[in-house]
Scaffold this active site. Sequence first.
Site, mmCIF file in Angstrom:
data_model
loop_
_atom_site.group_PDB
_atom_site.id
_atom_site.type_symbol
_atom_site.label_atom_id
_atom_site.label_comp_id
_atom_site.label_asym_id
_atom_site.label_seq_id
_atom_site.Cartn_x
_atom_site.Cartn_y
_atom_site.Cartn_z
ATOM 1 C CE1 TYR A 143 34.754 59.309 21.734
ATOM 2 C CE2 TYR A 143 33.047 59.186 21.044
ATOM 3 C CZ TYR A 143 34.164 59.254 21.266
ATOM 4 O OH TYR A 143 34.663 60.149 20.091
ATOM 5 C CE LYS A 194 45.870 54.999 10.576
ATOM 6 N NZ LYS A 194 45.653 55.735 8.922
ATOM 7 C CG ASP A 226 44.294 58.176 6.668
ATOM 8 O OD1 ASP A 226 44.187 57.020 6.728
ATOM 9 O OD2 ASP A 226 45.275 57.554 7.070
ATOM 10 C CG ASP A 250 31.710 61.923 17.878
ATOM 11 O OD1 ASP A 250 31.014 62.488 17.401
ATOM 12 O OD2 ASP A 250 32.280 62.061 18.557
ATOM 13 C CG ASP A 254 29.750 65.790 13.673
ATOM 14 O OD1 ASP A 254 28.690 65.253 13.376
ATOM 15 O OD2 ASP A 254 30.408 66.392 14.606
#
Length: 360
Positions: A143, A194, A226, A250, A254
């Site tokens: 970001y 990852k 994942d 992020d 959620d």
Amino acid sequence: MTRQYRITLLPGDGIGPEIMTVTVAVLKAIAPEFDLQFEFTEALIGGSAIEATGNPLPEATLKTCKNSDAVLLAAIGGYKWDNLPRHQRPETGLLGLRAGLDLFANLRPATILPQLIDASSLKREVVEGVDIMVVRELTGGIYFGQPKGIFATETGEKRGVNTMAYTEAEVDRIARVGFETAQKRGGKLCSVDKANVLDVSQLWRDRVVLLAAEYPKVELSHLYVDNAAMQLVRAPKQFDTIVTGNLFGDILSDAAAMLTGSIGMLPSASLGAPGKPGVFEPVHGSAPDIAGQDKANPLAQILSAAMMLRYGLDQPEAAEKLEKATSKVLDDGYRTGDIMSPGCKLVGCQEMGEVLLKAL
């Protein structure tokens, strides 16, 4: 002695002003019992700031936040601002606030409340007893990495670029928050990355492994993002504390939030250096479709205020008071529309605030 705290209020957009009004009333109600005095200052952010100043984060707002002991944020954004240039959108104001206050650690609890267990979309046996804390790095990663933007190639074709980057220091400080949070909880930390395909994730894993030696009482594990997403919905009770980067955090926070059945019940804390103001906010959005209709659920904002008291102001007893009051109104069967279930009493935002005050 009465302890005085300067609190910056950022009601923002949509349902934000409604849930903030309820929360301020509750904070004022508990203040005398704990010898607390709050000096509230309201400031603009997001869409409301765009309407007033053309800027989603006015300089005056950031200055006010920096001069406070804590910042209580409600919600930002809405459909009417979605088509603005990215630098003028409400979300850019939120990113600017996090960067301006150097809020590098986001704490997102996902705890199954026994009163709402049937609101989860997963089976009771899967989610009963779930208590997860996601520690998300907040001011680095994709970001904020440079270069970023939409560029023209040599052939004239447009090419979008974002850069995922972390330094050793950035990884170390969020990893320490993860280890220290795990120490205060169940003693288990899962680092999510990852590393099988991303060099930046390999650096992340290397640093986390190195720091683990300083926290021998914490059981460290690693998952690729994942697989972590899959495990969150397959067997969420395996997790205690998760630490991960900005993008992955992020998404995963959620996903963890929805294990509880309603994102409208969950608070969060964004923290920086010790002694600096943190930002405390519900994880839900501004819900413009129900704004001004007295339908909003204020409980996540109330619980965010409890996190502010505990993590921002070091007032754990006052925080516990708010949390117990929230549990009491749920035990008594009061529900807003988002968490309504058969046999309960449907109330609006204002009435939920009133029953909370009675519970206090």
